[in-house]
Design an enzyme around this catalytic site. Structure first.
Site, PDB file in Angstrom:
ATOM      1  N   HIS A 116      -7.656   0.652  -6.626  1.00 25.89           N
ATOM      2  CA  HIS A 116      -7.727  -0.225  -5.215  1.00 25.89           C
ATOM      3  C   HIS A 116      -8.446  -1.108  -5.556  1.00 25.89           C
ATOM      4  CE1 HIS A 116      -7.986  -1.044  -1.272  1.00 25.89           C
ATOM      5  NE2 HIS A 116      -8.952  -0.114  -0.999  1.00 25.89           N
ATOM      6  N   GLN A 120     -10.318  -4.376  -3.752  1.00 30.28           N
ATOM      7  CA  GLN A 120     -11.245  -3.528  -3.254  1.00 30.28           C
ATOM      8  C   GLN A 120     -12.349  -3.908  -4.148  1.00 30.28           C
ATOM      9  OE1 GLN A 120     -12.651  -1.813   0.115  1.00 30.28           O
ATOM     10  NE2 GLN A 120     -14.440  -1.907  -0.602  1.00 30.28           N
ATOM     11  N   ARG A 164       0.795  -1.050  -0.559  1.00 33.45           N
ATOM     12  CA  ARG A 164       0.321   0.181  -0.275  1.00 33.45           C
ATOM     13  C   ARG A 164       1.244   1.000  -0.392  1.00 33.45           C
ATOM     14  NH1 ARG A 164      -5.234   1.507   3.554  1.00 33.45           N
ATOM     15  NH2 ARG A 164      -6.357   0.052   1.070  1.00 33.45           N
ATOM     16  N   ASP A 208     -17.167   7.543  -1.979  1.00 27.66           N
ATOM     17  CA  ASP A 208     -15.693   7.102  -1.230  1.00 27.66           C
ATOM     18  C   ASP A 208     -16.101   8.015  -0.571  1.00 27.66           C
ATOM     19  OD1 ASP A 208     -13.943   6.158   0.130  1.00 27.66           O
ATOM     20  OD2 ASP A 208     -12.519   6.108  -1.957  1.00 27.66           O
ATOM     21  N   CYS A 225     -16.397   1.804   0.203  1.00 31.03           N
ATOM     22  CA  CYS A 225     -14.991   0.488   0.689  1.00 31.03           C
ATOM     23  C   CYS A 225     -14.856   0.882   1.972  1.00 31.03           C
ATOM     24  CB  CYS A 225     -13.681   1.181  -0.106  1.00 31.03           C
ATOM     25  SG  CYS A 225     -13.713   3.054  -0.159  1.00 31.03           S
ATOM     26  N   ARG A 236     -13.677  -8.400   1.798  1.00 33.63           N
ATOM     27  CA  ARG A 236     -12.011  -8.216   2.054  1.00 33.63           C
ATOM     28  C   ARG A 236     -11.205  -9.554   1.848  1.00 33.63           C
ATOM     29  NH1 ARG A 236     -10.269  -3.220   1.468  1.00 33.63           N
ATOM     30  NH2 ARG A 236      -8.153  -4.509   0.387  1.00 33.63           N
TER      31      ARG A 236
HETATM   32  N1  NVA Z   1      -9.822   6.479  -1.716  1.00 30.89           N
HETATM   33  C1  NVA Z   1      -9.311   5.944  -0.648  1.00 30.89           C
HETATM   34  C2  NVA Z   1      -9.587   4.819  -0.491  1.00 30.89           C
HETATM   35  C3  NVA Z   1      -9.683   4.526   1.526  1.00 30.89           C
HETATM   36  C4  NVA Z   1     -10.158   2.896   1.096  1.00 30.89           C
HETATM   37  C5  NVA Z   1      -7.987   6.829  -0.377  1.00 30.89           C
HETATM   38  O1  NVA Z   1      -7.871   6.587  -1.544  1.00 30.89           O
HETATM   39  O2  NVA Z   1      -8.044   6.968   1.061  1.00 30.89           O
HETATM   40  N1   CP Z   2     -11.194  -0.154   1.845  1.00 31.66           N
HETATM   41  C1   CP Z   2      -9.830  -0.204   2.412  1.00 31.66           C
HETATM   42  O1   CP Z   2      -8.867  -0.420   1.700  1.00 31.66           O
HETATM   43  O2   CP Z   2      -9.681   0.124   4.426  1.00 31.66           O
HETATM   44  P1   CP Z   2      -8.835   0.076   4.557  1.00 31.66           P
HETATM   45  O3   CP Z   2      -7.889   2.159   4.493  1.00 31.66           O
HETATM   46  O4   CP Z   2      -8.808   0.109   5.874  1.00 31.66           O
HETATM   47  O5   CP Z   2      -7.351  -0.680   4.467  1.00 31.66           O
END
Ligand code: NVA
Ligand code: CP
Length: 317
Positions: free
Chosen positions: A135, A138, A108, A234, A273, A301
């Protein structure tokens, strides 16, 4: 060829269908087992996944850990800041070292170019646990959730998504990019309702349209959700982005609230998500209401990633 999962299109449509079938079947097969007990066939027995985090996570870290346990393997977490990556060791050298020590790597991170570099030098599968660009894990969970919810309505699994109408409300972000890819790979129609100036990457839309996807840009949120089967949103401010008042003001008309959901189909689903910012992109009445599938989505997930891992290890697809 090492199988990396950096975007949904790395797998392609037939593999994505196989991943979804596997996720749904394995979830059903272990419905009564304790969550930490391995599946009877333990298909990744002895395998270790390294998870590297350069951003916060709850769902991704827990679900990958549980996925590896249920597949008979195990996972370890590396917070990038406390590794030598955080002191400037190169991604290429990190990829070479981790490839000698573990069987797969999940990352990540912020810049998508970092995960592409990791994959270039790794000799084990690399899986995208979120970048600023996309992502994909997800969205496999999202697709699984919609298919599972549609099957009792009499739609066969293979047809559950094709021809559906989905509406995206809010920011043109990483999650949207993976949804656009999914539209191209599975055949649902997508209406994107994003305020001007916050649009997503045109390249994702062009590629999905080239695969036959019907994707429209709707500035009016009511037009976007009229009669749709799935409403998805989101956070308006993703990790690493500045919290700008002008952005929040531009997003405000795109809040998913009960009045907006009333324009969707009668049995429409709501997806998010998570984490949610209640009172911003979604209200309590929607996320806690009858249309909401967000807790199934979060649980899925685990099941989706088990199937992604099995694909990456060459066991399916
Ligand atoms: N769009 C959000 C998704 C979090 C799971 C982010 O990148 O923070
Ligand atoms: N939806 C998702 O990826 O959640 P986290 O940021 O908690 O991993």
């Amino acid at each position: 060829m090492t199988r990396h999962f950096l975007n949904l299109s790395d797998a392609g449509a037939p593999a994505l269908a196989a991943i979804l079938d596997d996720a749904i079947a394995r979830k059903a097969a272990r419905a009564h087992l304790p969550k930490g007990q391995a599946d009877a066939d333990a298909p990744l027995a002895g395998c270790v996944l390294a998870m590297v985090f350069e951003k916060n996570s709850t769902r991704t870290r827990v679900s990958f850990d549980m996925a590896m346990r249920q597949l008979g393997g195990s996972a370890l977490i590396l917070e990038a800041g406390s590794t030598q990556l955080g002191r400037g060791e190169s991604i290429a050298d990190t990829a070479r070292v981790l490839s000698r020590m573990v069987d797969a790597i999940m990352l990540r991170t912020d810049d998508h170019a970092k995960i592409e570099e990791l994959a270039r030098y790794a000799t084990v599968p690399v899986i995208n646990g979120l970048t600023d660009l996309s992502h994909p894990c997800q969205i496999v969970a999202d697709l699984q959730t919609v298919i599972e919810r549609c099957q009792p309505l009499g739609r066969p699994r293979g047809k559950a998504l094709a021809g559906q109408e989905w509406a995206w409300l809010g920011d043109g972000n990483n999650v949207l990019h993976s949804i656009v890819e999914a539209a191209g790979l599975t055949g649902f129609h997508l209406r994107i309702a994003v305020p001007a100036g916050y649009d997503c990457d045109e390249g994702f839309i062009a590629r999905a349209r080239a695969q036959g996807a019907r994707i429209t840009i709707e500035r009016d949120p009511v037009v976007a959700v009229a009669g749709v089967d799935v409403v998805v949103t989101d956070t308006w401010v993703s990790m690493g982005q500045a919290h700008a008042d002008e952005k929040l003001a531009a997003m405000a008309p795109y809040q998913v609230n009960a009045a907006l959901m009333a324009h969707a189909a009668r049995d429409a689903l709501f997806l998010h998500c998570l984490p949610a910012h209640r009172g911003e992109e979604v209200t309590d009445a929607v996320i806690d209401g009858p249309a909401s599938a967000v807790w199934d989505e979060a649980e899925n997930r685990i099941h989706a990633q088990k199937a992604i891992l099995r694909w990456a290890f060459g066991q399916i697809g």
